[in-house]
Scaffold this active site. Structure first.
Site, PDB file in Angstrom:
ATOM      1  N   GLY A 196     -27.741 141.276  33.783  1.00  0.00           N
ATOM      2  CA  GLY A 196     -27.514 140.678  32.478  1.00  0.00           C
ATOM      3  C   GLY A 196     -28.789 140.128  31.867  1.00  0.00           C
ATOM      4  O   GLY A 196     -29.877 140.215  32.447  1.00  0.00           O
TER       5      GLY A 196
ATOM      6  N   TYR B 223     -13.080 131.567  27.998  1.00  0.00           N
ATOM      7  CA  TYR B 223     -14.449 131.305  28.456  1.00  0.00           C
ATOM      8  C   TYR B 223     -14.662 129.815  28.729  1.00  0.00           C
ATOM      9  O   TYR B 223     -15.115 129.426  29.808  1.00  0.00           O
ATOM     10  CB  TYR B 223     -15.447 131.799  27.416  1.00  0.00           C
ATOM     11  CG  TYR B 223     -16.895 131.662  27.824  1.00  0.00           C
ATOM     12  CD1 TYR B 223     -17.432 132.477  28.825  1.00  0.00           C
ATOM     13  CD2 TYR B 223     -17.730 130.743  27.217  1.00  0.00           C
ATOM     14  CE1 TYR B 223     -18.767 132.362  29.198  1.00  0.00           C
ATOM     15  CE2 TYR B 223     -19.060 130.625  27.585  1.00  0.00           C
ATOM     16  CZ  TYR B 223     -19.571 131.436  28.578  1.00  0.00           C
ATOM     17  OH  TYR B 223     -20.895 131.317  28.949  1.00  0.00           O
TER      18      TYR B 223
END
Length: 321
Positions: free
Chosen positions: A14, A148
């Site tokens: 990432g 999230y």
């Protein structure tokens, strides 16, 4: 090589994870990346050429494979783009809960130091400004950002439980808005949006009236803070949680003009409705990290954007994105 310390990084392909891979390899670590490449990109690691690095395709929602002796477990796997919060809501919630459990359990079982990434999103739309580590936040637990926000809040509670029950050396990092090379042009966060739009000659989209504020930290500053916290003495950092971010606050409408000026772009600013639960302010109080680690950011927003631009120019013309 056998004497090198071994760090496992979930989400190593990432944006943040790949920069952390570079930093650890530069300091002689042996590094293993665990990534299912859902949002991470193999291209972010294509430049790595080291016998001390291994990339393992693995979904952290499943128990970790055996990776040998491990000294550090960095849990940085999760989709963090707001555009993914609806389309990948369950994946995000489980990555930040089951994934965090697997990372912490692996650290416990291997007597390793655990450094889980948390986020400024745990503060929600804050009623305290700037946000200190003691502030418990103002999160809509049933809102569009909840998968999230709430799963990350749970991951912090899980870290506290592992610390209390198993005495694991766990150090939690609350990451505030960060930007830099290797962000995806279609990431959906504001700086990638603005840079991509300006480079393509489009108008820049500001949501709401643009008076909402953010503070943006350049990736090199963030990684330096992560490394300092991870490497700090046990009695200084074990069990602690710290904010890491930049305190240079800016209105989003002003940020749009900064990007237009930096690119000398022929773009205007257009306004659209503000998404539900979008925070009005976001700025870290970094008193704690400055006191514990003598760390503070050094890259200005202007310099950081100039360092980020070449990456976006290259990637917008690449078939990899």
């Amino acid at each position: 090589m056998s004497d090198a310390q071994h760090a496992v990084i979930t989400g190593g392909a990432g944006f943040v994870g790949s920069h952390l891979v570079d930093s650890l390899l530069d300091d002689g670590f042996r590094v293993t990346s665990l990534d299912n490449f859902g949002s991470g990109c193999p291209q972010n690691l294509a430049h790595v050429d080291s016998e001390r690095f291994d990339s393992v395709e693995h979904d952290v929602r499943e128990p970790f494979p055996e990776l040998g002796d491990v000294d550090y477990v960095f849990h940085f796997a999760s989709r963090a783009s707001p555009k993914d919060f609806a389309s990948h809501a369950v994946e995000i919630a489980l990555t930040n809960s089951e994934g965090a459990h697997n990372a912490l359990a692996y650290a416990r079982d291997h007597d390793a130091r655990a450094i889980p990434a948390s986020t400024s999103e745990i503060y929600g739309d804050p009623e305290v400004h700037p946000q200190t580590e003691e502030y418990n936040g103002n999160v809509n637990v049933r809102g569009p950002r909840a998968p999230y926000d709430e799963s990350t809040r749970f991951s912090e509670a899980l870290a506290v439980a592992f610390r209390q029950q198993y005495d694991v050396d766990i150090r939690t990092i609350r990451i505030f808005n960060t930007y830099g090379p290797r962000m995806r042009p279609d990431d959906g966060r504001v700086i990638p949006n603005f840079l991509s739009q300006a480079l393509q000659g489009d108008d820049l989209t500001v949501y709401g009236d643009g008076t909402q504020t953010r503070s943006f930290c350049y990736i090199d500053d963030l990684v330096a803070g992560i490394r300092a916290f991870a490497d700090a003495d046990l009695e200084v950092a074990a069990g602690e949680v710290i904010n890491i971010g930049n305190t240079e606050e800016i209105e989003i409408r002003e940020l749009a003009e900064v990007v237009i000026d930096a690119l000398d772009a022929d773009s205007d600013v257009v306004y659209e409705d503000l998404p539900e639960d979008d925070p009005q302010v976001r700025r870290p109080d970094i008193t704690c990290v400055k006191k514990l680690l003598d760390w503070e950011p050094s890259v200005s927003l202007k310099d950081g954007i100039e360092r980020t631009l070449p990456h976006f120019r290259d990637d917008l013309g690449s078939d990899d994105y």
